[in-house]
Design a protein around this motif. Structure first.
Motif, PDB file in Angstrom:
ATOM      1  N   ASP A   1     -19.553  -2.674   2.554  1.00  0.00           N
ATOM      2  CA  ASP A   1     -19.807  -1.736   1.153  1.00  0.00           C
ATOM      3  C   ASP A   1     -19.101  -2.435  -0.040  1.00  0.00           C
ATOM      4  O   ASP A   1     -19.438  -2.795  -1.015  1.00  0.00           O
ATOM      5  CB  ASP A   1     -19.732  -0.394   1.280  1.00  0.00           C
ATOM      6  N   LEU A   2     -17.690  -2.378   0.202  1.00  0.00           N
ATOM      7  CA  LEU A   2     -16.868  -3.002  -0.607  1.00  0.00           C
ATOM      8  C   LEU A   2     -17.211  -4.399  -1.146  1.00  0.00           C
ATOM      9  O   LEU A   2     -17.066  -4.785  -2.191  1.00  0.00           O
ATOM     10  CB  LEU A   2     -15.285  -2.858  -0.196  1.00  0.00           C
ATOM     11  N   THR A   3     -17.462  -5.277  -0.077  1.00  0.00           N
ATOM     12  CA  THR A   3     -17.709  -6.584  -0.202  1.00  0.00           C
ATOM     13  C   THR A   3     -19.066  -6.701  -1.198  1.00  0.00           C
ATOM     14  O   THR A   3     -18.958  -7.700  -2.477  1.00  0.00           O
ATOM     15  CB  THR A   3     -18.098  -7.364   0.974  1.00  0.00           C
ATOM     16  N   ARG A   4     -19.975  -6.025  -1.051  1.00  0.00           N
ATOM     17  CA  ARG A   4     -21.272  -5.874  -1.692  1.00  0.00           C
ATOM     18  C   ARG A   4     -20.849  -5.572  -3.198  1.00  0.00           C
ATOM     19  O   ARG A   4     -21.282  -6.096  -4.330  1.00  0.00           O
ATOM     20  CB  ARG A   4     -22.105  -5.003  -1.047  1.00  0.00           C
TER      21      ARG A   4
ATOM     22  N   ARG B   1      -7.120  -2.802  -1.498  1.00  0.00           N
ATOM     23  CA  ARG B   1      -7.543  -3.099   0.160  1.00  0.00           C
ATOM     24  C   ARG B   1      -6.790  -2.632   1.197  1.00  0.00           C
ATOM     25  O   ARG B   1      -5.436  -3.161   1.253  1.00  0.00           O
ATOM     26  CB  ARG B   1      -8.210  -4.437   0.223  1.00  0.00           C
ATOM     27  N   TYR B   2      -7.036  -1.691   2.174  1.00  0.00           N
ATOM     28  CA  TYR B   2      -6.234  -1.707   3.473  1.00  0.00           C
ATOM     29  C   TYR B   2      -4.885  -0.871   3.307  1.00  0.00           C
ATOM     30  O   TYR B   2      -4.201  -0.829   4.007  1.00  0.00           O
ATOM     31  CB  TYR B   2      -6.056  -3.094   4.282  1.00  0.00           C
ATOM     32  N   TYR B   3      -4.728  -0.594   2.042  1.00  0.00           N
ATOM     33  CA  TYR B   3      -3.092  -0.094   1.927  1.00  0.00           C
ATOM     34  C   TYR B   3      -3.430   1.463   2.317  1.00  0.00           C
ATOM     35  O   TYR B   3      -4.265   2.305   1.940  1.00  0.00           O
ATOM     36  CB  TYR B   3      -2.937   0.134   0.323  1.00  0.00           C
ATOM     37  N   ARG B   4      -2.519   1.728   3.284  1.00  0.00           N
ATOM     38  CA  ARG B   4      -2.438   3.097   3.849  1.00  0.00           C
ATOM     39  C   ARG B   4      -1.099   3.330   3.828  1.00  0.00           C
ATOM     40  O   ARG B   4      -0.214   2.850   4.411  1.00  0.00           O
ATOM     41  CB  ARG B   4      -3.200   3.157   5.211  1.00  0.00           C
ATOM     42  N   ARG B   5      -0.855   4.795   3.489  1.00  0.00           N
ATOM     43  CA  ARG B   5       0.703   5.434   3.543  1.00  0.00           C
ATOM     44  C   ARG B   5       0.847   5.853   4.971  1.00  0.00           C
ATOM     45  O   ARG B   5      -0.090   6.407   5.577  1.00  0.00           O
ATOM     46  CB  ARG B   5       1.090   6.502   2.639  1.00  0.00           C
ATOM     47  N   PRO B   6       2.056   5.832   5.442  1.00  0.00           N
ATOM     48  CA  PRO B   6       2.330   6.438   6.799  1.00  0.00           C
ATOM     49  C   PRO B   6       2.303   8.013   6.652  1.00  0.00           C
ATOM     50  O   PRO B   6       2.715   8.561   5.830  1.00  0.00           O
ATOM     51  CB  PRO B   6       3.847   6.140   7.199  1.00  0.00           C
ATOM     52  N   VAL B   7       1.793   8.638   7.518  1.00  0.00           N
ATOM     53  CA  VAL B   7       1.853   9.983   7.684  1.00  0.00           C
ATOM     54  C   VAL B   7       2.793  10.811   8.448  1.00  0.00           C
ATOM     55  O   VAL B   7       2.776  10.348   9.729  1.00  0.00           O
ATOM     56  CB  VAL B   7       0.564  10.637   8.084  1.00  0.00           C
ATOM     57  N   HIS B   8       3.638  11.320   7.984  1.00  0.00           N
ATOM     58  CA  HIS B   8       4.805  11.988   8.630  1.00  0.00           C
ATOM     59  C   HIS B   8       4.511  13.399   9.155  1.00  0.00           C
ATOM     60  O   HIS B   8       5.333  13.956  10.065  1.00  0.00           O
ATOM     61  CB  HIS B   8       5.872  11.913   7.789  1.00  0.00           C
TER      62      HIS B   8
END
Ligand code: ADP
Length: 580
Positions: A408-411, A520-527
């Motif tokens: 989806d993002l690529t499109r 893209r792909y950035y995710r925060r750690p969940v504590h």
């Protein structure tokens, strides 16, 4: 000099006064740096130096023609008449061009001179001197109508020659200053245009930008980017500006015999000041249907090898200075790099979407088989094994989500998404989405509250894609907020915008990461315990792209421990559709 003084019988006191006036004139003309002002100032101060009724400074252009006049003591109309007159007679110009000064008692009686133009004030006495710089005559300084005497004398001639030498230095200084300022402006424009190339990740818009920029750099009406296709033995126009569209599809030029072909063979920039002198040029026509008169062709390279050219076209015959071609070559080098980057980016995107697409087919089979397996397990199936089955199913689903998001993002980024725009009432859309997502919030005992009244707000968007935006933000709010938390939705018209607010009282996001979460792909750690951390890190990049594609903006405000608010602002559509 003493001979001159005796001949004109000027007293020492008078000479000192005249020298002082000339020295003052030097100071005045060197005060200015702007070329036009310097030239005008020379014309004015020369009048004082020679004590004359009128003065005129004519400057030769690069072809040695007198085209610019600066006068003093005359009205603009008289200036125009005199200029025309002197231009047409040309006798004086020719004479002075040889390097002599010219002093005439009565101009109207001189056989070398033609008549004055009609209504011109009568001029008798005349004094003209050449203005030379580095041995080259760059203009002529004329004085007309000596005040207080019947004619100009040797002292006037000597002083005017002295002044003309100083004037030439002032002119050269101003030209240098002009050139310097122009170079600075060019460098700035070039830097901006080169910078603008980095915004493009796709070759097509980049070709367009390169053509636009080249026109801007050289102040030309047309330019185009051609790419080499060795198999067909020709260069094909990718994008152009100011060119006539070919009625038969692509515009191309053969390698053999074309200017682009010569650049390919020689590896260097080619300048054609007059295309009329060429046998065949193979050039596209300008927008008005005529062929360009002058062309400059610079190579563009891919991994060091020429793979195309940029051609810049002029309507009139013109010379391209080394500075101009230098600018164009610098730009072409940077444009080549930007194109290389765009090709790489495109290959990466193509590879990603192909891989994602191909991986989804076996993945769907795995998901289906796992679904069948887990629903048909015998009651005595070992719990450890059923746990493993569940793991496989969950991860297959995760992988599938990732593929879907990636495609989806690529499109979206490649412009492959076509929006079906329609007028939508935002309140109704939010109510629809919250009803669908209600069970998610109930599952975590969270409050989902809409903080807006029934006032209608209309926007023009792709309904499905706008709902996707709302779903992404609400699912995140639900996912990252703890059990028992609260999520509120606001809606307001602010000027010509509709603002949707999605606010939670979850963990919040530190300031340093508030931009990164849209990458893209950035995710925060969940504590926090109890927070489901499944995800792809593609939700927010997709959301931002979708909002922007539909003419809106998205931003986040958050503080750790205090919750997060996402704001989506879309252009208000003031026309409410008529309901049948
Ligand atoms: P995903 O949710 O799949 O990780 P997103 O792109 O949607 O990917 O979000 C990126 C990151 O932004 C998330 O990993 C999360 O750390 C953070 N985030 C998004 N929304 C919120 C929110 N409402 N509260 C706290 N953090 C959030």
């Amino acid at each position: 000099m003493s001979k001159l003084l005796f001949a004109s019988e000027i007293s020492v006191d008078d000479l000192i006064v005249r020298l002082q006036t000339t020295a003052d004139a030097f100071v005045t003309i060197t005060k200015e740096l702007d070329l036009n002002k310097v030239l005008q100032s020379i014309a004015c101060t020369a009048q004082q130096v020679g004590n004359s009724s009128y003065s005129m400074l004519s400057i030769f252009d690069e072809q040695g023609q007198i085209n610019t006049f600066y006068t003093s003591g005359t009205s603009p109309q008289q200036q125009e008449m005199t200029a025309l007159f002197l231009k047409s007679c040309h006798l004086l110009g020719l004479f002075i061009k040889e390097g002599h000064s010219l002093r005439i008692h009565d101009l109207s009686l001189d056989p070398r001179f033609c008549a004055f133009p009609p209504k011109h004030p009568l001029i008798t006495s005349f004094l003209g001197v050449p203005v030379s710089s580095q041995g080259k005559i760059i203009g002529i300084l004329y004085l007309m109508g000596k005040i207080g005497a019947a004619e100009f004398d040797e002292t006037d001639e000597w002083l005017l020659n002295l002044f003309a030498r100083q004037a030439a230095i002032a002119i050269e200084n101003a030209k240098l200053y002009d050139k310097n300022s122009q170079a600075q402006r060019n460098a700035q424009t070039l830097a901006e245009l080169i910078g603008s190339l980095n915004e493009f990740t796709e070759p097509n818009p980049l070709f367009q930008q390169i053509s636009n920029a080249v026109c801007q750099i050289l102040d030309l009406p047309a330019a185009g980017v051609f790419l080499l296709d060795r198999r067909s033995g020709r260069f094909t126009l990718q994008k152009g500006v100011g060119l006539r569209q070919s009625p038969v599809g692509d515009t191309f030029v053969p390698i053999e015999g074309s200017l682009a072909g010569k650049v390919l063979a020689g590896g260097e920039t080619l300048i054609v000041p007059d295309t009329g002198l060429l046998d065949r040029a193979f050039m596209p026509s300008l927008a008005n249907g005529i062929l360009p008169k002058s062309v400059v062709v610079v190579p563009i390279r891919k991994y060091g090898k020429i793979n195309g050219v940029i051609e810049a076209y002029s309507k009139e015959a013109r010379h391209f200075t080394p500075d101009e071609t230098g600018l164009l070559e610098t730009f072409a080098t940077k444009a080549s790099l930007a194109l290389e980057k765009a090709y790489l980016y495109q290959h990466k995107e193509d590879f990603l979407s192909m891989t994602a697409h191909d991986l989804r087919t076996p993945l769907t089979a795995i998901k289906m088989s796992m679904g069948l397996l887990t629903t048909n397990l015998p009651p005595d199936f070992p719990p450890l094994l059923s746990q493993l089955f569940e793991n496989v199913s969950r991860n297959a689903q995760r992988l599938d989500d990732l593929m879907v998001d990636l495609l989806d993002l690529t499109r979206l980024e490649n412009g492959g998404v076509h929006l079906k725009l329609e007028q939508c009432e935002v309140g109704k859309m939010i109510r629809g989405v919250t009803t669908t997502l209600g069970p998610l919030f109930e599952e975590k005992s969270q409050i989902l509250k809409s903080n807006f009244n029934g006032e209608e707000c209309w926007i023009e968007v792709d309904r499905r894609r706008m709902e996707q935006v709302l779903v992404n933000l609400l699912v995140n709010a639900n996912k990252y907020t703890l059990v028992g938390g609260k999520v509120e939705i606001g809606l307001a018209e602010i000027g010509d915008l509709v603002r949707i607010e999605i606010k939670d009282n979850g963990p919040g996001i530190p300031l340093s990461e508030q931009e990164l979460i849209f990458d893209r792909y950035y995710r925060r750690p969940v504590h926090e315990e109890g927070v489901n951390n499944s995800g792809t890190g593609l939700g927010l990049p997709i959301t931002r792209k979708l909002v922007e594609l539909q003419g809106g903006k998205i931003r986040v405000e958050s503080a750790p421990g205090q919750g997060t608010t996402f704001y989506v602002e879309m252009p208000l559509h003031d026309k409410v559709p008529v309901k049948n």
